[in-house]
Design an enzyme around this catalytic site. Structure first.
Site, short mmCIF file in Angstrom:
data_model
loop_
_atom_site.label_atom_id
_atom_site.label_comp_id
_atom_site.label_asym_id
_atom_site.label_seq_id
_atom_site.Cartn_x
_atom_site.Cartn_y
_atom_site.Cartn_z
N HIS A 181 -14.88 27.52 7.62
CA HIS A 181 -16.35 28.17 7.59
C HIS A 181 -15.84 29.77 7.69
O HIS A 181 -15.30 30.28 8.64
CB HIS A 181 -17.20 27.87 8.66
CG HIS A 181 -18.50 28.36 8.54
ND1 HIS A 181 -19.59 28.11 7.86
CD2 HIS A 181 -19.01 29.25 9.41
CE1 HIS A 181 -20.52 28.55 8.02
NE2 HIS A 181 -20.29 29.45 9.03
N SER A 231 -23.27 31.75 5.97
CA SER A 231 -23.73 31.06 6.94
C SER A 231 -25.25 31.48 7.25
O SER A 231 -26.02 31.29 6.39
CB SER A 231 -23.00 31.46 8.23
OG SER A 231 -23.11 30.42 9.28
N GLU A 253 -14.83 23.25 6.13
CA GLU A 253 -15.86 23.99 6.84
C GLU A 253 -15.86 23.91 8.20
O GLU A 253 -15.83 24.67 8.96
CB GLU A 253 -17.36 23.76 6.50
CG GLU A 253 -17.81 24.17 5.07
CD GLU A 253 -18.11 25.74 4.96
OE1 GLU A 253 -18.33 26.20 6.17
OE2 GLU A 253 -18.40 26.26 3.93
#
Length: 483
Positions: free
Chosen positions: A426, A203, A328
């Site tokens: 995610h 991320s 995600e």
């Protein structure tokens, strides 16, 4: 090795390692040696609060037996199914790193440097689910985990309002570079090879690593990068960053140029204001012009867009792995951050943030591929692809077309929790890549007998990549699927 008494009253073995002018005292365990809270730059407090990191040269005996601070950040209560850890202390004096090695014996092991995720607003180099010592021991590698500034302290673009001589752009990214310079200068003493450094992040940590491809003078600090859900795409334009800063200063009651007022702001106030300035909607946050913190294309610290540099071939000798999770965006809906999409018009407006030239055509293609989904499901699928998958493929294409090597994978493992409603969301691949999916740390793996084998497969790929530049699948194989 002399014993050292910890605060809890029990004895633990320590080891002293000499590097340059310093003697680092770390902890010996059954899995190796750890050195915690090593300062790599001066404390970013007082006049250094918004300045680039200032190199700190350690000297004499350095106590590396206790963790330092993570950056100041909002603490949020996580659901019971989220990864578990011991937690961490925060404070503005946060420019420190942790080293885990099987042995400080002069061997030239691959070095893996991890950049934590947290939406550019949080995260830490310790206290999470990671089994850092175990990871280093299992792969016979040296692991380094730096803390760096986050949030407005690390990324608010203050230069145009306060003067570049007062506030540097991209301070959190520059902190990470300073940590890499410490690695270059010292890691050999801890059993690592400074000429074989692999960066890995998820991320915002991954976005930060990817941005390095647009910097000057850093290429020799690393050889490889494993990017999870953070390709070379999320770069903030200066006008967007300047507008966010103007809103922040207005809410703080600080006029442009009032450096004294900004310096006097309590850190709690800074954190509270940044929460009101930034978008929470995933699409609004990540689309061009979105209200988010991130790496700014300022022309000084970040000279060029990283995709431009990759396409030029300047980094063709740096191998890449780019991964994304299939679902995600699902996490933001599971958290209740993303609202349900009420109608087709709302969905088209969401798509138009990324595909303004033909949002209707984009939706029509989705409907043809996946008929019968709800408006919310279409938005989730679109955002998963537009923010993460498609930019990862574009980053890999730029590197491969320029003569380099970039490998790609999709993570499709779905936890059994509540009938699989979280999907492959995610960040769900990171524990597997680090080979640490014990249910006491990763509750979502409970009851799934595939998890351990998948974690072994993915961590083996990371170890192989760090050693040779090749993961366990061939470039010609295309997108590797882990499920």
């Amino acid at each position: 090795m002399p014993p050292a008494r910890q605060g809890n009253g029990c004895m633990t073995d320590t080891i002293d390692v000499t590097s340059r002018q310093a003697i680092y005292r770390g902890i010996v365990t059954g899995e190796g040696q750890s050195f915690r809270g090593i300062r790599y730059a001066e404390a970013p407090i007082g006049p250094l609060r918004f300045r680039p990191p200032v190199r700190h040269e350690n000297s004499g005996l350095v106590d590396a037996t206790t963790f330092g601070n993570a950056a100041p950040q909002m603490q949020r209560r996580a659901p019971a199914w989220m990864p578990r850890g011991a937690g961490f202390q925060t404070g503005e004096d946060c420019l420190n790193l942790n080293v885990y090695t099987p042995a400080a014996d002069g061997a030239k092991r691959p070095v893996i440097v991890h950049a934590f995720g947290g939406g550019f607003q949080g995260g830490a180099a310790q206290g999470g689910y990671h089994d850092d010592a175990g990871f280093a021991a299992r792969g016979d590698v040296v692991l380094v985990r730096p803390n760096m500034r986050t949030g407005a302290l690390g990324f608010l673009h203050l230069g145009p309002a306060m003067g570049d001589d007062y506030a540097a752009a991209n301070r959190g990214m520059l902190d990470f570079v300073a940590a890499l310079e410490w690695v270059r200068d010292n890691i050999a003493a801890f059993g690592g090879d400074p000429d074989n450094v692999t960066l890995i992040g998820m991320s915002s940590g991954s976005f930060t690593i990817a941005a390095l491809f647009g910097m000057e003078g850093v290429a020799d600090l690393y050889r490889r990068a494993w990017l999870m859900s953070g390709p070379a795409s999320r770069i903030v334009m200066p006008d967007t960053a300047t507008a966010i800063t103007a809103t922040f200063l207005d809410k703080a009651g600080i006029a442009p140029g009032d450096t004294a007022g900004l310096a006097a702001l309590p850190v709690e106030t800074i954190l509270a204001i940044q929460e009101t300035v930034l978008a929470t909607h995933l699409g609004e946050r990540n689309a061009p012009g979105g209200r988010t913190l991130g790496i700014v294309l300022d022309g000084t610290s970040l000279m060029r867009h990283p995709l431009e540099n990759l396409a030029s071939g300047r980094f063709r000798d740096h191998e890449l792995v780019l991964g994304w999770a299939r679902d995600e965006a699902r996490m933001w809906y599971a958290f209740g951050i993303m609202p349900e999409v009420a109608d087709r018009a709302t969905l088209l407006a969401s798509i138009a943030r990324f595909r303004p030239e033909d949002p209707a055509g984009e939706l029509a293609r989705l409907e043809a591929e996946l008929p019968g989904r709800s408006w919310t499901e279409y938005e989730e699928i679109f955002l998963s692809r537009a923010i993460y998958r498609d930019p990862a493929l574009a980053t890999a294409s730029a590197q491969n077309t320029a003569g380099g090597r970039a490998y790609t994978y999709e993570f499709a493992w779905v936890p059994p929790f509540e009938g699989g409603r979280l999907g492959a969301a995610h960040g769900s691949d990171e524990p597997f890549v680090f080979g640490n999916v014990s249910p006491d740390r990763i509750p979502l793996t409970a009851g799934d007998n595939r998890a351990d084998a998948l974690a072994a497969e993915m961590s083996t790929a990371l170890y192989a990549f760090a050693r040779t530049g090749e993961p366990t699948w061939a470039l010609a194989d295309g997108i590797q699927t882990f499920k």
